[in-house]
Design a protein around this motif. Structure first.
Motif, PDB file in Angstrom:
ATOM      1  N   ASN A 220      12.936 -14.886  56.313  1.00 57.44           N
ATOM      2  CA  ASN A 220      11.575 -13.806  56.282  1.00 57.44           C
ATOM      3  C   ASN A 220      11.292 -13.657  57.810  1.00 57.44           C
ATOM      4  OD1 ASN A 220       9.826 -12.358  55.695  1.00 57.44           O
ATOM      5  ND2 ASN A 220       8.569 -13.804  54.304  1.00 57.44           N
ATOM      6  N   ARG A 221      11.737 -11.835  57.789  1.00 57.83           N
ATOM      7  CA  ARG A 221      10.396 -11.738  59.115  1.00 57.83           C
ATOM      8  C   ARG A 221       8.538 -11.363  59.640  1.00 57.83           C
ATOM      9  NH1 ARG A 221      14.410  -9.282  62.756  1.00 57.83           N
ATOM     10  NH2 ARG A 221      16.121  -8.837  61.798  1.00 57.83           N
ATOM     11  N   ASP A 222       8.864 -12.342  57.874  1.00 59.93           N
ATOM     12  CA  ASP A 222       6.883 -11.779  58.156  1.00 59.93           C
ATOM     13  C   ASP A 222       7.020 -13.364  58.013  1.00 59.93           C
ATOM     14  OD1 ASP A 222       4.185 -12.106  57.747  1.00 59.93           O
ATOM     15  OD2 ASP A 222       4.467 -10.383  55.912  1.00 59.93           O
ATOM     16  N   THR A 223       6.603 -14.191  59.569  1.00 64.04           N
ATOM     17  CA  THR A 223       6.124 -15.067  60.150  1.00 64.04           C
ATOM     18  C   THR A 223       4.544 -16.010  58.937  1.00 64.04           C
ATOM     19  OG1 THR A 223       4.603 -14.326  61.687  1.00 64.04           O
ATOM     20  CG2 THR A 223       6.843 -15.369  61.939  1.00 64.04           C
ATOM     21  N   ASN A 225       4.211 -14.868  55.969  1.00 68.78           N
ATOM     22  CA  ASN A 225       4.532 -15.829  54.931  1.00 68.78           C
ATOM     23  C   ASN A 225       5.513 -16.523  54.775  1.00 68.78           C
ATOM     24  OD1 ASN A 225       2.416 -13.813  52.979  1.00 68.78           O
ATOM     25  ND2 ASN A 225       3.884 -12.165  53.607  1.00 68.78           N
ATOM     26  N   TRP A 226       5.380 -17.341  55.713  1.00 70.00           N
ATOM     27  CA  TRP A 226       7.327 -18.660  55.986  1.00 70.00           C
ATOM     28  C   TRP A 226       6.583 -19.691  55.063  1.00 70.00           C
ATOM     29  CZ3 TRP A 226       9.074 -19.034  61.130  1.00 70.00           C
ATOM     30  CH2 TRP A 226       9.577 -18.480  61.235  1.00 70.00           C
ATOM     31  N   ASN A 227       7.140 -20.470  54.335  1.00 66.39           N
ATOM     32  CA  ASN A 227       7.281 -21.425  53.777  1.00 66.39           C
ATOM     33  C   ASN A 227       7.661 -22.695  54.777  1.00 66.39           C
ATOM     34  OD1 ASN A 227      10.236 -21.995  53.408  1.00 66.39           O
ATOM     35  ND2 ASN A 227       9.633 -20.583  51.281  1.00 66.39           N
ATOM     36  N   PRO A 228       7.378 -24.186  53.961  1.00 66.40           N
ATOM     37  CA  PRO A 228       8.200 -25.120  55.099  1.00 66.40           C
ATOM     38  C   PRO A 228       9.274 -24.902  55.261  1.00 66.40           C
ATOM     39  CG  PRO A 228       6.020 -25.732  53.565  1.00 66.40           C
ATOM     40  CD  PRO A 228       6.266 -24.498  53.091  1.00 66.40           C
ATOM     41  N   SER A 229      10.422 -24.781  54.398  1.00 65.50           N
ATOM     42  CA  SER A 229      11.026 -24.656  54.269  1.00 65.50           C
ATOM     43  C   SER A 229      12.104 -22.934  55.767  1.00 65.50           C
ATOM     44  CB  SER A 229      12.070 -23.817  53.138  1.00 65.50           C
ATOM     45  OG  SER A 229      13.861 -23.420  53.349  1.00 65.50           O
ATOM     46  N   ASN A 230      11.560 -22.100  55.175  1.00 60.08           N
ATOM     47  CA  ASN A 230      11.405 -21.467  56.586  1.00 60.08           C
ATOM     48  C   ASN A 230      11.364 -21.781  57.835  1.00 60.08           C
ATOM     49  OD1 ASN A 230      10.028 -18.911  54.706  1.00 60.08           O
ATOM     50  ND2 ASN A 230      11.827 -19.167  54.470  1.00 60.08           N
ATOM     51  N   ILE A 231      10.394 -22.748  58.523  1.00 61.74           N
ATOM     52  CA  ILE A 231      10.018 -22.972  59.363  1.00 61.74           C
ATOM     53  C   ILE A 231      11.012 -23.979  59.962  1.00 61.74           C
ATOM     54  CG2 ILE A 231       8.598 -24.750  60.718  1.00 61.74           C
ATOM     55  CD1 ILE A 231       5.992 -23.552  58.823  1.00 61.74           C
ATOM     56  N   ILE A 232      11.298 -24.808  58.552  1.00 57.20           N
ATOM     57  CA  ILE A 232      12.176 -26.119  59.401  1.00 57.20           C
ATOM     58  C   ILE A 232      13.481 -25.118  59.617  1.00 57.20           C
ATOM     59  CG2 ILE A 232      14.010 -27.371  58.833  1.00 57.20           C
ATOM     60  CD1 ILE A 232      11.888 -28.663  56.875  1.00 57.20           C
ATOM     61  N   ASP A 233      14.737 -24.775  58.794  1.00 55.28           N
ATOM     62  CA  ASP A 233      15.288 -23.444  59.394  1.00 55.28           C
ATOM     63  C   ASP A 233      15.454 -22.762  60.861  1.00 55.28           C
ATOM     64  OD1 ASP A 233      16.441 -24.257  56.638  1.00 55.28           O
ATOM     65  OD2 ASP A 233      15.689 -22.584  55.237  1.00 55.28           O
ATOM     66  N   PHE A 234      13.661 -22.151  60.917  1.00 59.76           N
ATOM     67  CA  PHE A 234      13.776 -21.115  61.691  1.00 59.76           C
ATOM     68  C   PHE A 234      14.387 -21.803  63.451  1.00 59.76           C
ATOM     69  CE2 PHE A 234      12.795 -18.582  65.251  1.00 59.76           C
ATOM     70  CZ  PHE A 234      12.794 -16.864  64.169  1.00 59.76           C
TER      71      PHE A 234
END
Length: 512
Positions: A220-223, A225-234
């Motif tokens: 997701n490009r909208d930081t 609305n990131w969830n913890p999984s988005n942060i870890i993957d990025f």
């Protein structure tokens, strides 16, 4: 050759060609191999396949061992990762030693890849040299694909070296490519590790962020609305790149807009250092901060103290740097030089080397003299130019070249129209039009060129009237200052809008 041995090779080649033709016409029943490629079947002879191709020799020998106790000795092979038309060209080459260069560049490159898979060494060598010598422009447009494929086989070594030279001279070909997201992480990391300034640091960072987002699966490009999984993957995807970004050379505005939203994935120590650097007056970067990238092709200044007559003695007691400037200059012999020749430049936007390069593009040649005259039709500041004035000065003049310097950047853009402007308010088709951009402050103005020919020849030029726009496709709309990557092959700008500071329009005439 012994006098009692006669060779009639043309007859042998003729017989092999006839054998292949009979296979094509289905008039040959003595074949013993069927090769399935996509939905098509090809007939062949194992003895010829094994003789001409190491790939088929290994494949057929393994199949014969597997079929040792089987009554039916006909062999069926299947190739799953090849186009049937490409394989047909390879099979023809196996039998006849011939293949056609009539296909488009994508087909020929697929043929090149297939030839390597089938171990048709002479064919690989020929096509490799053909692309290097004749298709550099196509290679630049498809640089990421070509370079990454060249890494797959030692047989592609010459092409790999050629691609590396292009990348070394202008890494922007990679960073501004439409297929940038397909770039392997190892190649991208090597580019970001470079110490030369091929792009501004913020552009490198933004392209890196774009690349990370577009890897599979997309994030997701909208930081916000990131969830913890988005942060870890990025964070996992970008971790190896972070130590090689020169964060402390990025302006505070750009840091706030483009870096700070991603502070969750940056090391906390780095975030603390950055915020201190940007918030505390007169704060310096930390001692371990990377130095700014070196401007490309920075000319080294020559010290006056290095000037010395070849016959001038040196003594240990008098180090050269301690000598006075007048003492050294007195030793330099006086040479009578001819007076400097000052030629009024044809253009105030481009120099003679840039003009020569553009002339070569018009003529579709790689080198040589300027074979076109550049006749100035109009020049000035764009905001003082109306559509009516442009068409009054430039309509019905034949082929024209438009040059423009972009406000606040000094970047130069331009386009070539091989037809006349006529105020028709219609599309003009062409296969010869092109657009380009380059940095005006690069070495002689020819190092950072991005050149793009037409992709959709039916929409090459929009010949607007006095109440509408003029443009090169929808890519460069000059009166409204809009850029879109639509009808031309390559992206030449990394912005959507621009303001023209100055412009020039030249009529192009062939020299006779």
């Amino acid at each position: 050759m012994s006098m009692d041995i006669v060779e009639l090779k043309p007859t042998l080649l003729k017989d092999l060609k006839n054998l292949y033709k009979n296979l094509e016409k289905d008039n040959n029943n003595d074949y013993n191999v069927t090769i399935k490629v996509e939905q098509k079947s090809f007939k062949a002879h194992s003895v010829i396949l094994k003789l001409r191709s190491e790939y088929f020799r290994n494949l057929i020998n393994n199949e014969i061992k597997r079929m040792a106790n089987m009554f039916n000795k006909k062999i069926t092979l299947e190739i799953s990762d090849m186009n049937s038309e490409v394989f047909s060209s390879c099979l023809k080459y196996i039998y006849t030693g011939e293949f056609s260069l009539q296909g488009d560049n994508d087909f020929l490159f697929d043929l090149f890849i297939a030839a390597e898979k089938l171990k048709l060494i002479d064919m690989v060598d020929y096509l490799q040299n053909y692309f290097i010598e004749n298709k550099t422009e196509w290679i630049e447009i498809n640089l990421i694909r070509v370079y990454q494929i060249s890494l797959n086989s030692i047989s592609f070594n010459e092409l790999q070296v050629h691609c590396k030279q292009i990348i070394d001279q202008n890494p922007k070909f990679i960073f501004l490519s439409d297929s940038f997201h397909t770039l392997k992480s190892s190649i991208l990391l090597d580019l970001i590790k470079r110490d030369d300034e091929f792009l501004t640091e913020i552009k490198i960072w933004r392209q890196l962020i774009k690349w990370v987002h577009e890897q599979e699966p997309p994030i997701n490009r909208d930081t916000q609305n990131w969830n913890p999984s988005n942060i870890i993957d990025f964070e996992e995807r970008i971790r190896d790149f972070i130590p090689h970004i020169r964060f402390f050379t990025i302006s505070s505005d750009n840091y706030y807009s483009y870096v700070r939203p991603y502070k969750e994935i940056l090391p906390q120590k780095l975030v603390d250092q950055l915020e201190r650097f940007y918030l505390v007056r007169d704060a310096s970067p930390p001692p371990n901060a990377l130095r700014p990238r070196t401007p490309r092709r920075l000319r080294r200044k020559i010290s006056t103290y290095s000037m010395r007559s070849p016959t001038e003695p040196t003594t240990p007691a008098e180090p050269r740097l301690q000598r006075s400037r007048s003492h050294i200059l007195a030793k330099v012999p006086i040479v009578n030089r001819p007076p400097s020749i000052h030629v009024k430049p044809i253009s105030n936007i481009i120099n003679i080397r840039q003009m020569r390069r553009i002339s070569h593009w018009i003529d579709r040649v790689e080198s040589g003299n300027i074979n076109n005259d550049f006749v100035l039709l109009a020049k000035g500041t764009w905001d003082s130019t109306t559509q009516i004035k442009f068409h009054d000065l430039c309509d019905n003049k034949g082929p024209t070249l438009i040059l423009a310097r972009i406000d606040n950047t000094n970047d130069i853009i331009g386009g070539y129209n091989p037809h006349s402007w006529t105020s028709s308010n219609k599309w003009i088709g062409s296969t010869e039009s092109f657009i380009f951009s380059f940095k005006s402050d690069s070495r002689e103005g020819i190092d950072d060129i991005i050149f793009s020919r037409i992709n959709d020849q039916n929409a090459a030029i929009f010949d607007g009237d006095s109440n509408s726009n003029i443009g090169f496709g929808l890519d460069l709309l000059l009166f409204t200052g809009e850029y879109k990557h639509v009808h031309y092959q390559r992206r030449i700008m990394d912005c959507d809008t621009f303001t023209i500071e100055r412009y020039e329009v030249f009529q192009i005439r062939k020299k006779y």
